[in-house]
Design an enzyme around this catalytic site. Structure first.
Site, short mmCIF file in Angstrom:
data_model
loop_
_atom_site.label_atom_id
_atom_site.label_comp_id
_atom_site.label_asym_id
_atom_site.label_seq_id
_atom_site.Cartn_x
_atom_site.Cartn_y
_atom_site.Cartn_z
N PHE A 48 0.83 -1.22 0.00
CA PHE A 48 0.00 0.00 0.00
C PHE A 48 0.86 1.27 0.00
CE2 PHE A 48 -2.21 2.74 3.37
CZ PHE A 48 -2.90 3.50 2.45
N ILE A 49 1.73 1.40 1.00
CA ILE A 49 2.52 2.65 1.11
C ILE A 49 3.71 2.61 0.15
CG2 ILE A 49 3.75 4.20 2.67
CD1 ILE A 49 2.18 2.97 5.00
N THR A 63 9.73 -11.65 9.11
CA THR A 63 9.96 -10.55 8.15
C THR A 63 10.36 -9.25 8.85
OG1 THR A 63 8.61 -11.38 6.34
CG2 THR A 63 8.75 -8.99 6.55
N THR A 123 6.05 2.59 12.74
CA THR A 123 4.67 2.95 13.09
C THR A 123 4.59 3.58 14.47
OG1 THR A 123 2.56 1.93 13.69
CG2 THR A 123 4.45 0.51 13.82
N ASP A 124 3.57 4.44 14.66
CA ASP A 124 3.36 5.02 15.98
C ASP A 124 2.92 3.97 17.00
OD1 ASP A 124 0.76 4.61 15.07
OD2 ASP A 124 0.11 6.70 15.29
N GLU A 125 2.55 2.78 16.52
CA GLU A 125 2.09 1.73 17.45
C GLU A 125 3.22 1.26 18.37
OE1 GLU A 125 -0.58 -1.18 15.76
OE2 GLU A 125 -1.05 0.19 14.11
N TYR A 158 2.40 -7.32 16.41
CA TYR A 158 2.86 -6.49 15.28
C TYR A 158 3.73 -5.34 15.79
CZ TYR A 158 2.53 -2.58 11.95
OH TYR A 158 2.81 -1.51 11.14
N SER A 190 7.10 -6.36 17.03
CA SER A 190 8.06 -6.67 15.96
C SER A 190 8.60 -5.37 15.35
CB SER A 190 7.44 -7.57 14.89
OG SER A 190 6.48 -6.87 14.12
N LYS A 191 7.74 -4.37 15.20
CA LYS A 191 8.19 -3.10 14.61
C LYS A 191 9.12 -2.36 15.59
CE LYS A 191 7.02 -1.61 11.17
NZ LYS A 191 7.61 -1.80 9.80
N VAL A 199 -17.33 -2.31 13.95
CA VAL A 199 -16.56 -1.33 14.72
C VAL A 199 -16.12 -2.03 16.00
CG1 VAL A 199 -16.74 0.82 16.04
CG2 VAL A 199 -17.72 0.67 13.73
N TYR A 200 -14.81 -2.05 16.25
CA TYR A 200 -14.29 -2.78 17.41
C TYR A 200 -14.64 -2.05 18.71
CZ TYR A 200 -11.27 -5.56 14.25
OH TYR A 200 -10.78 -6.40 13.27
N1 LIG Z 1 -0.57 1.11 6.68
C1 LIG Z 1 -0.35 1.92 7.71
O1 LIG Z 1 -1.28 2.62 8.18
C2 LIG Z 1 1.03 2.03 8.32
C3 LIG Z 1 1.25 3.00 9.30
C4 LIG Z 1 2.53 3.13 9.83
C5 LIG Z 1 3.55 2.33 9.39
N2 LIG Z 1 3.31 1.38 8.45
C6 LIG Z 1 4.44 0.56 8.01
O2 LIG Z 1 4.68 0.91 6.65
C7 LIG Z 1 5.19 -0.21 5.94
C8 LIG Z 1 4.32 -0.49 4.75
O3 LIG Z 1 2.99 -0.73 5.20
P1 LIG Z 1 1.81 -1.09 4.19
O4 LIG Z 1 0.56 -0.65 4.83
O5 LIG Z 1 2.17 -0.60 2.83
O6 LIG Z 1 1.89 -2.67 4.22
P2 LIG Z 1 1.33 -3.71 3.17
O7 LIG Z 1 0.98 -4.93 3.94
O8 LIG Z 1 0.29 -3.09 2.30
O9 LIG Z 1 2.57 -4.02 2.22
C9 LIG Z 1 3.69 -4.75 2.66
C10 LIG Z 1 4.45 -5.20 1.43
O10 LIG Z 1 5.61 -5.91 1.89
C11 LIG Z 1 5.77 -7.09 1.12
N3 LIG Z 1 6.48 -8.09 1.94
C12 LIG Z 1 6.03 -8.72 3.06
N4 LIG Z 1 6.97 -9.56 3.52
C13 LIG Z 1 8.06 -9.43 2.70
C14 LIG Z 1 9.35 -10.01 2.67
N5 LIG Z 1 9.72 -10.91 3.60
N6 LIG Z 1 10.20 -9.65 1.70
C15 LIG Z 1 9.82 -8.76 0.75
N7 LIG Z 1 8.61 -8.18 0.71
C16 LIG Z 1 7.74 -8.50 1.69
C17 LIG Z 1 4.34 -7.53 0.80
O11 LIG Z 1 4.29 -8.39 -0.32
C18 LIG Z 1 3.66 -6.18 0.56
O12 LIG Z 1 3.76 -5.80 -0.80
C19 LIG Z 1 5.20 -1.38 6.94
O13 LIG Z 1 6.49 -1.49 7.45
C20 LIG Z 1 4.23 -0.93 8.03
O14 LIG Z 1 4.60 -1.50 9.25
C21 LIG Z 1 2.07 1.21 7.90
#
Ligand SMILES: NC(=O)c1ccc[n+]([C@@H]2O[C@H](COP(=O)([O-])OP(=O)(O)OC[C@H]3O[C@@H](n4cnc5c(N)ncnc54)[C@H](O)[C@@H]3O)[C@@H](O)[C@H]2O)c1
Length: 352
Positions: free
Chosen positions: A12-13, A97, A131-133, A156, A159-160, A212-213
């Site tokens: 996503f990001i 991961t 993440t802020d978590e 989660y 781990s972060k 809604v949780y």
């Molecule tokens: N979504 C949020 O609101 C949010 C907020 C704060 C931080 N984050 C952090 O931002 C980052 C991206 O989040 P997102 O929401 O895009 O996550 P997401 O789950 O949409 O995407 C994660 C991507 O990582 C890939 N991936 C997973 N394991 C892998 C591995 N072992 N090797 C290579 N690729 C791998 C997946 O295929 C996927 O494309 C993460 O680190 C997440 O912790 C997300």
């Protein structure tokens, strides 16, 4: 031309970040394992500046080869297991991961960085997107600062937090220029439908219940994914090695208010349907659910970054995007995901 190694760039990001890079003529090597959460279209993205590599960040030989072949100027690390509910059902892939894979990436980044000299070595950065978590629950009226301790409450988040500590250790011990971000909740297009924004929007469009949780009064800071990615570009240019940066919009709302806003935007698109808010159902809360996240983003704002999109404008656009991209949703959901409830800990790995 600047060359970046991006991990998780089909997510996503990461996907948003890659699209931004390609509009600014930056060359991207995109390493992604293509888990269930990935957008498979990114792997087929045809652009002279985009090289997609299907693989795991924990594969040290592969990562070493990518550094040697592509000689990146910086690394942006997005790859992760990212869904809190899934981490409650089974934490082990999150450690594999988010912690072990990341340490492999750090080790290979260190090898690469040591091989550089002059300005290339001086300017190299590895940006860890966290993440802020990691901070746990914020007390009422307190915005987390980067000096606050980490108190993660979900597997989660644990781990972060571990990953942030490893990044810090690689900076302190070896000097590797790691820059860490702790971002608030992101919303925007191309998010796998297990997450709150697409789940509520899509269920509302289809007349399905809107879970809604608990009481829904948990508070979150919401940032549009494009604003988050713009902050990351800024941190490559101006982030201090070893630094920690909170990333958030400053707009904190309760989950219930957030869901109600989505309902309002769905109603605007489907004026003849019953009001979407009538579909809201309060369900059992998530175990260990944090009540409040809020961030002091002074360090990032000090670099000149400001969010460009208001929550109203960004969320209205986002809801419209899911309304207009049902085929994409069907494609990513098809391998067995039915928006079922996850993360009650009842079907945890320990019970299997
Ligand atoms: N979504 C949020 O609101 C949010 C907020 C704060 C931080 N984050 C952090 O931002 C980052 C991206 O989040 P997102 O929401 O895009 O996550 P997401 O789950 O949409 O995407 C994660 C991507 O990582 C890939 N991936 C997973 N394991 C892998 C591995 N072992 N090797 C290579 N690729 C791998 C997946 O295929 C996927 O494309 C993460 O680190 C997440 O912790 C997300």
């Amino acid at each position: 031309m600047q060359s970046l190694l991006v991990t998780g760039g089909a997510g996503f990001i990461g996907g948003c970040f890659v699209r931004q890079c390609l509009t600014s003529s930056t060359s991207v090597v995109n390493l992604d394992k293509l888990t269930y959460a990935a957008n498979p279209d990114v792997a087929e993205l045809r652009d002279a500046n985009h090289t997609f590599v299907h693989g795991d960040i924990g594969d040290g030989d592969l990562v070493r080869r990518l550094f040697a072949t592509h000689q990146p100027d910086a690394v942006f690390h997005f790859a992760a297991e990212s869904h809190v509910d899934r981490s409650i059902d089974d934490p082990t892939p999150f450690v594999a991961t988010n912690v072990t894979g990341w340490v492999v990436l750090l080790r290979e980044a260190l090898r690469h960085w040591k091989s550089l000299s002059g300005a290339r070595r001086e300017d190299f950065r590895i940006i860890n997107v966290s993440t802020d978590e990691v901070y746990g629950t914020a007390a009422a009226a307190h915005d987390f600062t980067v000096a606050d301790p980490f108190r993660p409450n979900s597997p989660y988040a644990a781990s972060k937090a571990a990953a942030v500590h490893f990044g810090r250790a690689f900076f302190q011990t070896y000097g590797l220029p790691v820059v860490t971000t702790t971002s608030s909740n992101n919303y925007g297009p191309f998010q796998f439908p297990e997450k709150l924004t697409p789940l509520i929007a899509l269920n509302a469009m289809q007349g399905r219940p809107l879970p809604v949780y608990g009481d829904g009064l948990q508070q979150r800071d919401w940032i549009h994914v494009e604003d988050h990615c713009l902050a990351l570009h800024q941190l490559l240019a101006a982030g201090v090695p070893g630094g920690l940066y909170n990333v958030g919009s400053g707009r904190v709302v309760s989950n219930l208010d957030f869901v109600s806003m989505i309902c309002q935007f769905v109603d605007e698109l489907q004026p003849d349907a019953a009001p979407a808010a009538s579909l809201i159902e309060h369900v059992t809360d998530r175990p260990g659910h944090d009540r409040r996240y809020a961030l002091d983003t002074s360090e990032l704002r000090g670099l000149g970054w400001r969010p460009q999109l208001s929550l109203e404008e960004g969320l209205r656009r986002t809801v419209r995007w899911y309304f207009e991209h049902r085929e994409w949703v069907e494609k990513v959901e098809s391998p067995g995901y039915g928006r079922q409830r996850l993360g009650l800990g009842e079907d945890s790995a320990a019970d299997r």
